[in-house]
Each structure stands twice: as C-alpha cells, then as structure tokens.
Motif scaffolding. Structure first.
Motif, PDB file in Angstrom:
ATOM      1  N   ILE A   1      -1.255 -12.647   2.220  1.00 62.86           N
ATOM      2  CA  ILE A   1      -2.649 -11.689   1.971  1.00 62.86           C
ATOM      3  C   ILE A   1      -2.134 -10.478   3.273  1.00 62.86           C
ATOM      4  N   PHE A   2      -2.698  -9.515   2.812  1.00 70.21           N
ATOM      5  CA  PHE A   2      -2.962  -8.588   3.109  1.00 70.21           C
ATOM      6  C   PHE A   2      -3.733  -7.915   3.694  1.00 70.21           C
ATOM      7  N   MET A   3      -4.237  -6.392   4.432  1.00 71.47           N
ATOM      8  CA  MET A   3      -5.392  -6.522   4.658  1.00 71.47           C
ATOM      9  C   MET A   3      -5.819  -5.235   3.989  1.00 71.47           C
ATOM     10  N   THR A   4      -6.530  -5.483   3.150  1.00 69.48           N
ATOM     11  CA  THR A   4      -7.528  -4.255   2.457  1.00 69.48           C
ATOM     12  C   THR A   4      -9.040  -4.199   2.355  1.00 69.48           C
ATOM     13  N   THR A   5      -9.111  -2.674   1.917  1.00 71.01           N
ATOM     14  CA  THR A   5     -10.760  -3.574   1.382  1.00 71.01           C
ATOM     15  C   THR A   5     -11.297  -2.795   0.523  1.00 71.01           C
ATOM     16  N   ASP A   6      -9.627  -2.464  -0.204  1.00 72.76           N
ATOM     17  CA  ASP A   6     -10.054  -2.062  -1.980  1.00 72.76           C
ATOM     18  C   ASP A   6     -10.649  -0.773  -1.644  1.00 72.76           C
ATOM     19  N   HIS A   7     -10.636  -0.147  -0.789  1.00 68.99           N
ATOM     20  CA  HIS A   7     -11.370   1.677  -0.684  1.00 68.99           C
ATOM     21  C   HIS A   7     -11.164   2.241  -2.088  1.00 68.99           C
ATOM     22  N   PRO A   8     -12.422   2.500  -2.132  1.00 67.10           N
ATOM     23  CA  PRO A   8     -13.913   2.825  -1.165  1.00 67.10           C
ATOM     24  C   PRO A   8     -14.748   1.041  -1.862  1.00 67.10           C
ATOM     25  N   ASN A   9     -14.115   0.520  -2.949  1.00 62.94           N
ATOM     26  CA  ASN A   9     -14.922  -0.694  -3.604  1.00 62.94           C
ATOM     27  C   ASN A   9     -15.729  -1.995  -2.005  1.00 62.94           C
ATOM     28  N   ALA A  10     -15.417  -1.728  -0.886  1.00 57.84           N
ATOM     29  CA  ALA A  10     -15.029  -2.884   0.088  1.00 57.84           C
ATOM     30  C   ALA A  10     -15.492  -2.151   1.148  1.00 57.84           C
TER      31      ALA A  10
ATOM     32  N   GLY B   1       5.299   2.554   9.779  1.00 61.45           N
ATOM     33  CA  GLY B   1       4.659   3.110   9.695  1.00 61.45           C
ATOM     34  C   GLY B   1       3.527   2.047   8.625  1.00 61.45           C
ATOM     35  N   ALA B   2       2.151   1.704   8.168  1.00 57.07           N
ATOM     36  CA  ALA B   2       2.099   0.861   8.126  1.00 57.07           C
ATOM     37  C   ALA B   2       1.281   1.309   5.906  1.00 57.07           C
ATOM     38  N   ILE B   3       1.548   0.357   5.171  1.00 56.59           N
ATOM     39  CA  ILE B   3       1.171   0.577   4.419  1.00 56.59           C
ATOM     40  C   ILE B   3       0.141  -0.159   3.551  1.00 56.59           C
ATOM     41  N   ASP B   4      -0.760   0.916   2.173  1.00 62.42           N
ATOM     42  CA  ASP B   4      -1.833   0.071   1.664  1.00 62.42           C
ATOM     43  C   ASP B   4      -1.651  -0.268   0.473  1.00 62.42           C
ATOM     44  N   VAL B   5      -1.442  -1.276   0.461  1.00 60.58           N
ATOM     45  CA  VAL B   5      -1.171  -2.060  -1.062  1.00 60.58           C
ATOM     46  C   VAL B   5      -2.192  -1.430  -2.159  1.00 60.58           C
ATOM     47  N   HIS B   6      -3.303  -1.329  -1.803  1.00 61.73           N
ATOM     48  CA  HIS B   6      -4.552  -0.688  -2.741  1.00 61.73           C
ATOM     49  C   HIS B   6      -5.652  -0.144  -2.209  1.00 61.73           C
ATOM     50  N   THR B   7      -5.672   1.554  -2.568  1.00 61.51           N
ATOM     51  CA  THR B   7      -6.335   1.849  -2.197  1.00 61.51           C
ATOM     52  C   THR B   7      -6.793   3.228  -3.273  1.00 61.51           C
TER      53      THR B   7
ATOM     54  N   PRO C   1     -15.124   1.791   3.472  1.00 58.48           N
ATOM     55  CA  PRO C   1     -13.841   3.004   3.219  1.00 58.48           C
ATOM     56  C   PRO C   1     -12.459   2.688   4.397  1.00 58.48           C
ATOM     57  N   PHE C   2     -11.527   3.061   4.088  1.00 58.00           N
ATOM     58  CA  PHE C   2     -10.256   2.653   4.561  1.00 58.00           C
ATOM     59  C   PHE C   2     -10.051   2.987   5.862  1.00 58.00           C
ATOM     60  N   PHE C   3     -11.055   4.072   6.578  1.00 55.87           N
ATOM     61  CA  PHE C   3     -11.025   3.910   8.233  1.00 55.87           C
ATOM     62  C   PHE C   3     -11.864   3.011   8.731  1.00 55.87           C
ATOM     63  N   LYS C   4     -12.118   2.443   8.374  1.00 59.79           N
ATOM     64  CA  LYS C   4     -12.638   1.189   8.957  1.00 59.79           C
ATOM     65  C   LYS C   4     -11.607  -0.072   8.966  1.00 59.79           C
ATOM     66  N   TYR C   5     -10.317   0.177   8.871  1.00 56.58           N
ATOM     67  CA  TYR C   5      -9.434  -0.246   9.380  1.00 56.58           C
ATOM     68  C   TYR C   5      -9.302  -1.133  10.539  1.00 56.58           C
ATOM     69  N   PRO C   6      -9.580   0.025  11.478  1.00 58.18           N
ATOM     70  CA  PRO C   6      -9.677  -0.723  12.716  1.00 58.18           C
ATOM     71  C   PRO C   6     -10.287  -1.810  13.132  1.00 58.18           C
ATOM     72  N   LYS C   7     -11.603  -1.897  12.314  1.00 58.16           N
ATOM     73  CA  LYS C   7     -13.679  -3.118  12.411  1.00 58.16           C
ATOM     74  C   LYS C   7     -11.920  -4.357  11.810  1.00 58.16           C
ATOM     75  N   ILE C   8     -11.733  -4.219  10.946  1.00 57.45           N
ATOM     76  CA  ILE C   8     -11.156  -5.387  10.185  1.00 57.45           C
ATOM     77  C   ILE C   8     -10.115  -6.012  11.755  1.00 57.45           C
TER      78      ILE C   8
END
Lengths: 489, 564
Positions: free
Chosen positions: B378-387, B54-60, B389-396
C-alpha cells in the motif's frame, strides 16, 4: 497534384477534420466535404488584402521595414509599457498561445482572448454552477432531444447538425435527415398547390414557413426518435428545419428558462404565457424534455450577449442540472472561432484562468470586469496593446478602440483588417491551418491537429515564430536596462 | 561527462535492502554508478542528512481535460494561493488544482521525481501530453481510461481476449499511455444514459457484460501484453457506504486470474472503497475487513487516497459518482462524457474535521495504511486532488510515522468519528525505511519502473536529500520537524542535476514522458480494422486521433513484447 485528406478546417468551433484539399503547385484548387465558409477560406485566403511585409506607421503612413527593425520596435513598446494588453488569440494555434502567455508574463501585461466578447459569460456561468457536458460524439450516438437556444448553426456552424447532432447516424439514435427531406418535399408540394391556386408569392412564403414550424407543439415531440427544438428571437434558418420552434421575446430568455425550471420541478405557473409563449405549449415541450433518454442544449450568443449575460448561462446550466434529476441532459456552448476553446484551455493550464489574466503584479490575477481587456480600455488604463489573430477594430465599441489607438498598437495578422489599419506596427503572419500546422480545440474541448497544406509566402513567419522573436527581444532589452541600472548604481 | 558524489548521508534504499547506512552515492551522466573520480565530481556533503531515491507518485491527477476544466471553474481556489514569477521560474497558481509549472515545482521541492497521471480520456490524449510537457522537473506517465471503451466491451463480451489485447496495445501506442486504467467498470458506459451499475454482476445496458467480466478480462489481457504495471482499478460503488463488500468481491473475483504470486491488479485510492454501514448516518470504517483480506493475499497492490482536511476539488472519470456528490452537495458540478470511451465529473469538496463522515474517511485511510502489514502493498497518495492536494503529503508522513501526530488530529475530529476510529488501538509507527517503501520503492516495483525507486548501479540519478538525521531526530516524537523536512528537501536531484536546493528551484530541467510501445503480432490488422470502423465510433478522423511524436517533448518509449 497532391490530395491531402483529413484536413482540419480552421474556421469555426466545429473544427471539421474530414476536409479533403487538392493542391497544385502550392495553390489550393479544390476543397471537398467542407461547408461554403470552409471552401471560401481555402480558396480565397490569398486575397489582395494579405500583408506582405512588416509595416511601421511613420507620419501617418505605413512604411515597409525589415523584420528585425519591426521586432525591435514592438519589443521596445512592450518592454517599456506599464500596463499593456495582449488580446486576441482565438484564430491561432495553441503553440502560439503558449508563447503568448509567456510574453504576457514577461511584460507584466493583461492576457485576454475574444471570449471576452462572446462566450466569456459562459465561462463565468460555469464558474458559478459547473457544467454538465460531453464530447460531440456522445450526442451523435445518444441524443434524442436536441435544443439550439439563441444560436443558428445552419448559418454559423454549417456542418454542426450534419456531423454531430440531428442529421448524423449514431449507435443508439438514427439520423433525422430523411424525415427532414420529407418535410421539405411536403413543403415544396404545398408550394406548388398554392401556386396552382394562384396565391400571391409573398403569402405563399408565409404559408410554407408555417407548414414547417407549428405554433402548437407537434405530436412528434412526444414520440421516439431524435427531436430538434429551436428557441430564438427570430425564425432562423435552423428554426425552419426544426420539429418545433419557440419564438421567445427578446431579452426574455432568463424568464423562459426559469419558467421551464419550475415546470420541470412539477410546479404550476399562474400565468398564461411566458416570454410570449403560451404555457400550455410549454407544458408539452417540458414533457418532451423530461421524457427523453438523452437531451442536450446548445446555446450561442443569443444567450451570452443578451440581457442577463452570464446569469442567462447560469440559469441555462441550472435548468440542465434540474433535468438531470429526471433524465440525462447536457449543455454545450457553440464556440465561434476555431481555437477560442484552445485559448481558454492553454491560458488555464499555464495560469489557472481562462481569459482576462492580469500579470501586472507578477502573478496571474483574474477578476472579470476589472482585468478584462474591454473594461481596461473603457476605463482608459492600458498604455500599449498587442492584437493577434482577431479583429477588435471591427468588433469593439468605438470608445474602447479610441483608447486603444491613443497608445502604441502592435498587430499580428495575415490580413490588413480594420485593426491592422489602425496599428502602429503591423506584422504579417502565415495562415494557421493552411500555411502553418499546430493544435486547436473543438467546441467540446477535443484537441485536433491542424495541417499545413501549402507553403506560406516567402518571408512570412508564423504567429509562434513572431512571438518567440518578440519575447526574446523583450528579454534582451530588459537585461540591458537592468545592466545599465546596475552600472549607474 | 558530469559526475557527482553525495557523501556520508544516511541512505534508505529498500529495493537494495539498505536501511539507513552511512554511505556515498555516485552519479555519472544522470545514472547511479559504482564510483566516480574524486577530483572531477561535484560533491554534496550529506553528513547528517537522509538520502532516498526520488519519490514516486503512483496516482495523481495533474494534467488533461478533466484537471484543466477544474482549473477553469475554480478561480476562487486559485486566488488564495498565488505564485510569483522569478528569474528562473514561471508564475502560476496553486492550491487544489495548481497550474502546470507550479505542479512541477511543488512536487520537486518535496523530493518527488516521477509522477503518474492516472486518468486520460484517449480522445483528449493530446491535451494531456501538452500539459505534461509544461510540467517541469518530473518524469511522467499517463494511463488511458480503457475499462468502458466500446472495443474492450465488445471484444470481452465475445470472449475474444486476444482481440481485446491487440486493441489495447494499439491504444497504448496511439495515446502514448503507460497502463490500463479502469474506472467503475461498466458504470461509465451505463452513465451514457444516466444509469450506473451497483454490483460487480450487474449487466451493462446495451453491451451484455458485467463489471466482473471487464475487470477479470482486462487483468488477463494485461498479462498477455506483459505490461510493466498491473491494471489500475477504481472500484464499482466507490464512495458509497457499504461499498467494502463490492471491493472484497472484486478482489475475490480477481483470485480467478492466474497470478504466479505477483500482483495482477492495483486498487487505487482504496480509502474511498472501504466504507461499511448502509447510509451516511451509520457509515463506518471497513479498514479491518479490507486489511485482513490484503494481509492474507498477494495478488493486489493499493494506494491510500488519504483525506486531508481542506477545501479541494474532486475529479474522476466516475461520472455517476460525481453526480451522486452533486446530489449530496448541490455544489457546482461538471460532467464530461467522452464518446465511445469514458465519462468524467468534477465537484469541489471541503473535507471538514467537524463532519463525522469526512473524519471517518480520514481515519480509514490511515487505518488501512497501518493495518496492512506489508508496506510493499500500500502506497501513499491523496488521489490528488480528490482527497487533498499533493503538497500536503508531509502531513500524511507525520500521521504515519507518529502516533502522537495522528492522535493530535483525531482529538480535533467529530466526536462520533473519534469514537468509531480504530486509530487509538493502532500503535504502529512507520520507520523511515518503511516510509521509503510506501513513497518510492513500492511504487516503483508496482509500476514496473526498473530504473526508479532505488539507488543501485544503473538506476536513474533521481535523489531526494532531506534535513533529517535519523540518529538524532526521533520522527515519531518530533513530527513537526520531520514534516518540515519532508516539505522541502535539502536537495532534489533529477537525472544527476540539482534542481532544488534548500526548498528553492535552482535549475529547470524537462522531465521525460514514459510510454509503452507494445509489440503485438498482428499490429497491421488492428490498424486496418480501426481505420475501417473509425467513423462509426468517433467524430474525428482516424488520421487525426493519434498522439503524434511531436506532442511529447522528451519521450522515453519502453518497448514491450506481447504474447499475442
């Protein structure tokens, strides 16, 4: 005898949590630290107006019924209604409010809280321009200019000054309590002098009041230390203790704020006075604002419910934004009910919107003026209502209430209040913060735990329990209906 | 006893060095096990599918006062993305600040099972936990903001690291927190009177301490307390052109803290801390400088803070930075200072491809992720919602795994940004294995989550199964297909229960809230001191401050034994 300390007072948005309550045999006998309102509530909540059992109106008379019957009737009304209103929520805990959102969603109703008739315009104002604010402790530690605009905390939030603003000892600012006492003493001395000079009592009073509140801004406004400024349409109790009182003409607050904004931006005004206040006095006030280290504006219904409504708030916040280009300045609404902030907060995290949430389309929708309870009632659109922890019967306009009582009305309240008297089904509930614990949010959105200090009367349930029962019953009625429909098909 | 067997999938489990091998994953009672009995186990045929932990978000930012104020001031954000009630799921709103239930559903649909809420004002901790309770399908933890807490400033100023450590331990337990969050150290206290700090050696007014002392002090304290995660740092001067110098200085300063070759600090949303140039006109990427440093040092981890081109909401405890954004944009601005502890702010923000600055920011995030050689850093985040929304991760994911995808986006960016971008010169395309590191394994390791981010025996049975056949699908070429697969899983399994199937929520499960019970030697003494001093610092009573047990619906306390 048990003494319970650090009790949170379930009255106003101050949510003082330092109350000490003495309980003897399930009765509150003594209240320490609280204001007069707090004491009155803790000592007097068991009045003869308390509802003792569920009531249903039959032939225009209330008849006591078993809980199960009342729950079923209420659930039936809500399950069968097309467009029910679920209103109130401000004097109960967040736990009950959470169930409330679920119930409103289940029945496709409109969920609304008392903000619609008090600080709804403040919420709308913040949706326009945001809000630079803080928790109250920040003001206690740092504020050297404190403005109360269109509110009278001395009467409505009695311990606000003492706990959070002028009369509290902060890390960087001292309490102004002593200088206030000196002022009172000087006034008393003056009174004595006047009576020695045999001035008539009526004139005496006027003279004393004048000595406390100057027409021209006093020098103190330009000095170090905390300053208290009150802006209101009348000389309220708070105004009498202020360092400076500006008497604004009724419904001219917007004008006055825009004038101050212009002056903060160093623009010259072409008029001699604004909203009844001479511009030369205003200049000195503006100097005090831009030269302070940390200022704050508290505003009440004098702004939110007078002409201009949410535009007043928008401009008050804009003024605060402008002042931040010169110094640090914050603004905060003086929320009334002890957990009206909580209602806004819980509604928002579950549905996205803080009041006037319409679930009739299966998803939350918000459009103040359209989805707000008052407007729905005035347009005569709702076909049932549940009122909880509030009293629209006493506060809504007659026409709105006339429509509300045309359709089934369910009321949940500890007391037989005016709304309950109009109800078709009335549930007694336990007092939140006295007989039920839970969470409430202070006016600055700080969550605090409410305590249960005594047991509720036998058989009386909490708001949360009642709502859960109704929700469960609604679901079973809907399931039965769906089954019948399937069978018929 | 419930058993499950996921058969024949391509398993990517970097912590156990499994790279796309075809194998079975066995689950019993919510944990990964060696094997299960063939008859009783529910079988999931994962033939031709990709299986990952399961994926983990370190910062949201998903819960708490700041997030909720964002919801309250942005009805226009909700109205374009509404979510209907179903028989199983609650209604709500989405987009940049989704309502709590929707947050849980959307994360779960992408295969996420654990998320970290990185910013909690201790005074509002009850609020954060109440919201976390209403976020289903995910395990959660939350980090109290402690970098500008008066007790930290006072103790560090005295040089009393042990005292500081004990107070932090008290705070972790009191707020049911998981890690030390530091935001613009020193800047937030300065912001109390409308000021800020501009370098790591500026002195904080009234406290006679510098950001350097705060960061290094807390890194040492973190070690004394043996906390599973490192300090979690949002650097000074964030979001200001030229700030990469501050970031480098901060990282260099942290070299002075003993590290035994392990990370001692996590710099979050590093994209916002990697700007070169000296004004918005000549602002450019410092990804080269920053990534060079990262590649040569091992004492730090990072997350991206990747920009998504869309309308979103910035929210951070960095009050002075939000004020800067307000001055730049004039948009609706929330400031929310918290007594004794921290500050905060909110500004809505529309990142546009046609803005040279935004497009450069977009490029910086990807450059960093691709130029840093080691995906464990280095891990994948968008600092949701700062940069974004998190549900755009597939784009990244598409941008990271496919040069074609990122060049297609770059081609539509502002010309100036295109010219300055390093992306055309970077050919690296992440493999599924590397992606699994950046989205779960690396995050679990950095967070010290032993039972998460892998599929070894004993791990939590949190599994994501994607419609990707690595033997057939070349994700670098068919990035749109891959994007769709990462958008909604074939299965998401939480604690051994199927919660999402084919992108639909099929079961409601409450996740757990992880928190640290830090045991120090002189706990009682600190309790007494706090009780004594409480009224001087806060406007609430000591008795009413803690997050009591009943505020956490499904708690999982992790006991940590401190050295002090």
């Amino acid at each position: 005898v048990s003494v319970i300390n650090a009790v949170t007072c379930p009255i106003c948005g101050c949510l003082c949590d330092d109350i000490e309550v003495t309980v003897v045999e399930n009765e509150v006998v003594k209240v320490k630290n609280g204001c007069a309102v707090c004491e009155a509530k803790y000592l007097g909540y068991k009045s003869e107006h308390r509802i003792r059992q569920p009531l249903i109106r039959k032939d225009d008379k209330f008849v006591a019924v078993p809980m199960k019957e009342a729950i079923h009737k209420a659930a039936e009304i809500l399950a069968n209604a097309n467009y029910p209103i679920l209103y109130g929520w401000s004097s109960t805990n967040c736990e009950a409010q959470r169930v409330g959102v679920e119930l409103a969603e289940e029945v496709g109703g409109v969920l609304d809280n008392t903000a619609v008739v008090c600080h709804g315009p403040s919420l709308m104002g913040t949706q326009e321009v945001g809000i630079p604010t803080s928790t109250l402790g920040q003001i206690r530690h740092r504020a050297d200019v404190i403005i109360y605009w269109g509110c009278d905390p001395w009467s409505a939030h009695p311990r606000h000054l003492e706990r959070y603003t002028s009369f509290t000892e902060g890390r960087f600012e001292d309490s102004e309590w002593k200088s206030y006492l000196n002022k009172v003493k000087a006034a008393a001395g003056k009174k004595k002098l006047l009576s020695a000079q045999r001035v008539a009592p009526k004139q005496q009073r006027a003279a004393v009041a004048d000595s406390l509140v100057f027409n021209k801004p006093p020098e103190i406004l330009q000095k170090e230390g905390r300053k208290l400024i009150v802006i209101d349409v009348r000389k309220s109790m708070t105004a009498e203790m202020a360092d400076y009182f500006l008497k604004v003409e009724p419904n001219k607050d917007y004008e006055l704020m825009q004038a101050i904004r212009a002056m903060v931006k160093d623009e010259e005004l072409d008029v001699d006075q604004v909203a009844g206040i001479p511009v030369e006095y205003l200049k000195e006030v503006v100097d005090a604002l831009v030269n302070c280290k940390f200022g704050v504006i508290f505003f009440g219904m004098g702004l939110t419910q007078s002409a201009g409504k949410f535009r007043n708030i928008e401009v008050a916040i804009s003024l605060t934004r402008d002042l931040n280009m010169r110094t640090k300045f914050l603004i905060m609404p003086m929320r009334g009910h002890f957990n009206v902030s909580g209602a806004n907060i819980v509604f928002a995290w579950q549905s996205g919107y803080s009041f006037g949430v319409d679930f009739s389309l299966g998803y939350p929708r918000y459009n103040p003026g359209e989805t707000t309870s008052m407007d729905i009632l005035l347009r005569g659109e709702s076909d049932a209502a549940l009122v909880i922890a509030s009293d629209p019967g006493a506060t809504f306009p007659k026409r709105a209430i006339q429509h509300m009582v045309k359709h089934p009305l369910i009321v949940i309240d500890p007391h037989m209040n005016p709304t309950a008297m109009l109800g078709d089904i009335v549930f007694p509930s336990a007092f939140v913060g006295i007989e039920v614990e839970g969470t409430a949010y202070r006016m600055d959105n700080v969550p605090l735990p409410l305590k249960k200090v005594v047991e509720p009367p036998e058989g009386i349930l909490s708001d949360e329990e009642l709502l859960k029962k109704i929700l469960q019953e609604v679901r079973s009625i809907k399931a039965q209906k769906a089954q019948k429909k399937a069978e018929a098909a | 006893m419930t058993e499950m067997l996921i058969t024949n999938g391509f398993v990517f489990d970097p912590l156990n060095k499994i790279n796309g091998e075809k194998m079975d994953v066995a689950i019993r009672d919510g944990k990964i096990v060696e094997s299960v009995s063939d008859q009783n186990a529910k079988k999931i045929d994962a033939t031709g599918l990709t299986v990952m932990p399961g994926a983990i978000d370190v910062h949201t930012h998903i819960a708490g006062g700041e997030v909720n104020t964002g919801r309250m001031i942005r009805p226009e954000d909700h109205v374009k993305d509404v979510v209907r009630k179903t028989a199983l799921t609650r209604s709500g709103v989405g987009y940049s600040i989704p309502s709590t239930f929707v947050t849980g559903y959307r994360y779960s649909k992408m295969g996420y099972t654990t998320v970290m809420n990185p910013s909690m004002a201790p005074l509002g901790a009850k609020h954060t936990h109440e919201e976390l309770n209403d976020i289903p399908l995910l395990d959660k933890a939350t980090f109290p903001l402690l970098g500008d807490w008066w007790f930290v400033l006072e103790n560090l100023q005295k040089g009393d690291l042990e005292g500081c450590a004990r107070h932090i331990a008290w705070m972790m337990e009191t707020t049911k927190g998981y890690a030390i969050k530091i935001v613009n150290p020193g800047g937030l206290e300065s912001w109390g009177f409308g000021r800020n700090v501009h370098s790591i050696d500026d002195v904080v007014p009234n406290f006679d301490i510098t950001p350097r002392e705060i960061v290094c002090g807390l890194a040492k304290v973190n070690k004394m307390l043996n906390l599973p995660h490192t300090i979690h740092l949002h650097t000074n001067n964030l979001g200001i052109p030229g700030n990469f110098a501050t970031t480098l200085e901060t990282m260099k300063a942290l070299e002075s803290v003993p590290n035994d070759g392990k990370p001692i600090c996590h710099i979050t949303h590093v994209q916002f801390s990697s700007f070169a140039g000296d004004n918005w006109g000549n602002m450019r990427s410092a990804a080269e400088e920053i990534s060079r440093y990262i590649n040569n040092h091992n004492h730090m981890t990072f997350d991206m803070g990747q920009i998504i081109f869309t309308d979103t909401t910035t929210m951070t405890a960095d009050g002075p930075f939000e004020f800067t954004l307000y001055q730049l944009s004039g948009h609706k601005w929330v400031n929310s200072d918290v007594e004794t502890e921290t500050s905060g702010g909110i500004i809505p923000m529309h990142y546009k491809r046609t803005s040279a600055v935004n497009a450069t920011q977009w490029s910086i995030g990807l450059e960093l992720a691709l130029l840093v050689k080691d995906p464990w850093k280095i891990f994948m985040t968008t600092d949701h919602p700062n940069a974004g929304p998190f549900f755009k991760y597939p784009k990244i994911i598409a941008w990271l795994t496919s040069k074609k995808a990122r060049m297609a986006t770059l081609a539509r960016c502002h010309k100036k940004a295109q010219k300055k971008s390093l992306l055309p010169s970077i050919n690296r395309e992440l493999s599924l294995y590397e992606l699994a590191i950046m989205t779960r394994a690396g995050q679990a390791k950095a967070l010290g989550l032993k039972g998460k981010g892998h599929l070894g025996v004993g791990a939590d049975a949190d599994v994501a199964i994607y419609n990707i056949n690595p033997e057939i699908l070349d994700i670098a070429k068919k990035y749109k297909t891959a994007r769709k697969a990462f958008d909604s899983t074939a299965y998401t399994i939480k604690d051994g229960k199927i919660v999402v199937k084919d992108g639909e929520v099929v079961q409601n499960v409450d996740g757990r809230t992880l928190w640290l019970d830090v045991k120090t030697r002189e706990q009682l003494k600190v309790d007494e001191e706090m009780k004594h001093k409480f009224k001087e610092y806060w406007t609430v009573e000591y008795e009413n401050y803690p997050v009591f047990d009943h505020y956490v619906k499904v708690p999982e306390a992790i006991t940590v034994k401190a050295d002090v």
